[in-house]
Design a protein around this motif. Structure first.
Motif, mmCIF file in Angstrom:
data_model
loop_
_atom_site.group_PDB
_atom_site.id
_atom_site.type_symbol
_atom_site.label_atom_id
_atom_site.label_comp_id
_atom_site.label_asym_id
_atom_site.label_seq_id
_atom_site.Cartn_x
_atom_site.Cartn_y
_atom_site.Cartn_z
ATOM 1 N N GLU A 1 -6.679 6.609 2.859
ATOM 2 C CA GLU A 1 -7.141 6.181 1.538
ATOM 3 C C GLU A 1 -8.255 5.146 1.686
ATOM 4 O O GLU A 1 -9.314 5.270 1.082
ATOM 5 N N LEU A 2 -8.033 4.123 2.507
ATOM 6 C CA LEU A 2 -9.042 3.085 2.723
ATOM 7 C C LEU A 2 -10.335 3.688 3.265
ATOM 8 O O LEU A 2 -11.422 3.373 2.782
ATOM 9 N N LEU A 3 -10.216 4.547 4.251
ATOM 10 C CA LEU A 3 -11.406 5.124 4.875
ATOM 11 C C LEU A 3 -12.154 6.086 3.959
ATOM 12 O O LEU A 3 -13.322 6.404 4.212
ATOM 13 N N LEU B 1 -4.448 -4.284 8.868
ATOM 14 C CA LEU B 1 -5.124 -2.981 8.923
ATOM 15 C C LEU B 1 -4.377 -2.026 9.845
ATOM 16 O O LEU B 1 -4.101 -0.881 9.481
ATOM 17 N N LEU B 2 -4.031 -2.489 11.022
ATOM 18 C CA LEU B 2 -3.370 -1.629 12.001
ATOM 19 C C LEU B 2 -1.947 -1.254 11.591
ATOM 20 O O LEU B 2 -1.399 -0.266 12.087
ATOM 21 N N ALA B 3 -1.352 -2.021 10.690
ATOM 22 C CA ALA B 3 0.006 -1.726 10.235
ATOM 23 C C ALA B 3 0.037 -0.756 9.049
ATOM 24 O O ALA B 3 1.113 -0.318 8.645
ATOM 25 N N LEU B 4 -1.134 -0.431 8.501
ATOM 26 C CA LEU B 4 -1.165 0.521 7.381
ATOM 27 C C LEU B 4 -0.596 1.862 7.822
ATOM 28 O O LEU B 4 -0.795 2.298 8.960
ATOM 29 N N SER B 5 0.071 2.529 6.902
ATOM 30 C CA SER B 5 0.546 3.883 7.174
ATOM 31 C C SER B 5 -0.681 4.802 7.256
ATOM 32 O O SER B 5 -1.777 4.455 6.783
ATOM 33 N N ALA C 1 0.839 -1.202 0.000
ATOM 34 C CA ALA C 1 0.000 0.000 0.000
ATOM 35 C C ALA C 1 0.872 1.249 0.000
ATOM 36 O O ALA C 1 0.611 2.199 -0.755
ATOM 37 N N SER C 2 1.891 1.262 0.813
ATOM 38 C CA SER C 2 2.797 2.416 0.854
ATOM 39 C C SER C 2 3.502 2.615 -0.475
ATOM 40 O O SER C 2 3.637 3.747 -0.947
ATOM 41 N N ALA C 3 3.942 1.523 -1.098
ATOM 42 C CA ALA C 3 4.609 1.625 -2.395
ATOM 43 C C ALA C 3 3.662 2.198 -3.443
ATOM 44 O O ALA C 3 4.067 3.013 -4.273
ATOM 45 N N GLU D 1 3.375 5.955 -2.924
ATOM 46 C CA GLU D 1 4.604 6.728 -3.052
ATOM 47 C C GLU D 1 5.001 6.981 -4.496
ATOM 48 O O GLU D 1 6.182 7.115 -4.812
ATOM 49 N N GLY D 2 4.020 7.057 -5.361
ATOM 50 C CA GLY D 2 4.290 7.485 -6.722
ATOM 51 C C GLY D 2 4.912 6.460 -7.641
ATOM 52 O O GLY D 2 5.553 6.810 -8.610
ATOM 53 N N ALA D 3 4.738 5.207 -7.367
ATOM 54 C CA ALA D 3 5.281 4.171 -8.239
ATOM 55 C C ALA D 3 4.391 3.944 -9.466
ATOM 56 O O ALA D 3 4.554 2.981 -10.177
ATOM 57 N N GLY D 4 3.420 4.833 -9.708
ATOM 58 C CA GLY D 4 2.501 4.674 -10.826
ATOM 59 C C GLY D 4 1.479 3.580 -10.593
ATOM 60 O O GLY D 4 0.890 3.066 -11.527
ATOM 61 N N LEU D 5 1.273 3.223 -9.330
ATOM 62 C CA LEU D 5 0.393 2.111 -9.002
ATOM 63 C C LEU D 5 -0.804 2.529 -8.157
ATOM 64 O O LEU D 5 -1.548 1.685 -7.690
ATOM 65 N N ARG D 6 -0.988 3.825 -7.955
ATOM 66 C CA ARG D 6 -2.045 4.294 -7.063
ATOM 67 C C ARG D 6 -3.427 3.788 -7.486
ATOM 68 O O ARG D 6 -4.247 3.441 -6.646
ATOM 69 N N ASP D 7 -3.680 3.710 -8.792
ATOM 70 C CA ASP D 7 -4.989 3.254 -9.268
ATOM 71 C C ASP D 7 -5.253 1.782 -8.952
ATOM 72 O O ASP D 7 -6.395 1.336 -8.963
ATOM 73 N N ARG D 8 -4.203 1.024 -8.648
ATOM 74 C CA ARG D 8 -4.383 -0.393 -8.311
ATOM 75 C C ARG D 8 -4.550 -0.617 -6.814
ATOM 76 O O ARG D 8 -4.819 -1.727 -6.378
ATOM 77 N N LEU D 9 -4.396 0.467 -6.037
ATOM 78 C CA LEU D 9 -4.497 0.330 -4.585
ATOM 79 C C LEU D 9 -5.931 0.118 -4.124
ATOM 80 O O LEU D 9 -6.190 -0.711 -3.253
ATOM 81 N N LYS D 10 -6.863 0.849 -4.700
ATOM 82 C CA LYS D 10 -8.262 0.750 -4.253
ATOM 83 C C LYS D 10 -8.799 -0.677 -4.352
ATOM 84 O O LYS D 10 -9.325 -1.193 -3.358
#
Length: 143
Positions: A132-134, A122-126, A85-87, A90-99
């Protein structure tokens, strides 16, 4: 005697995994999961998590892309979810795949609280990943 053999096998596995690249370790973890060898997949994920937890370190892009390409997120890889999720953020061009990833794994908060592994992920998410999740309207908070 069995405990001694298991400990020796675990040490051997750790030594062999330490000689592999992160992408190779991930391949080993996926194969071990398919072959139902949880000690190997756990050892590989522990090794990858250790690398990703170093200050300023992130999982290499090929490993992140490999995990994002899986049809479903494997349970053994839950400790890697916050790093992926952090990667993505952080602009790796993968933000659209996070959701889709976050919603498929953590999209039902009641299920998350009922499962210790999901809860830990969940608790380890930055903070940015949690925000973003919320922010997703599809997030389920109750049935």
């Amino acid at each position: 005697m069995a405990q001694l053999c298991a400990a020796a096998a675990a040490a051997c596995c750790q030594r062999m995994l330490s000689e592999l690249s992160t992408t190779q370790q991930l391949h080993a973890a996926l194969l071990a999961d398919m072959w139902q060898a949880p000690n190997v997949s756990t050892a590989a994920v522990d090794s990858l998590s250790t690398v990703a937890k170093r200050p300023g370190a992130v999982l290499p892009l090929p490993a992140v892309e490999m995990l994002l390409g899986l049809p479903t997120w494997p349970n053994f890889a839950l400790p890697l979810l916050p790093h992926v999720a952090s990667a993505c953020l952080e602009g790796a061009g993968l933000r659209d795949r996070l959701k889709p990833l976050l919603l498929s794994v953590l999209g039902d908060l009641e299920a998350v609280w009922a499962d210790a592994g999901l809860q830990a992920a969940l608790l380890a998410l930055s903070l940015p990943a949690m925000e973003e999740l919320l922010s997703y309207s599809e997030l389920k908070v109750s049935h």
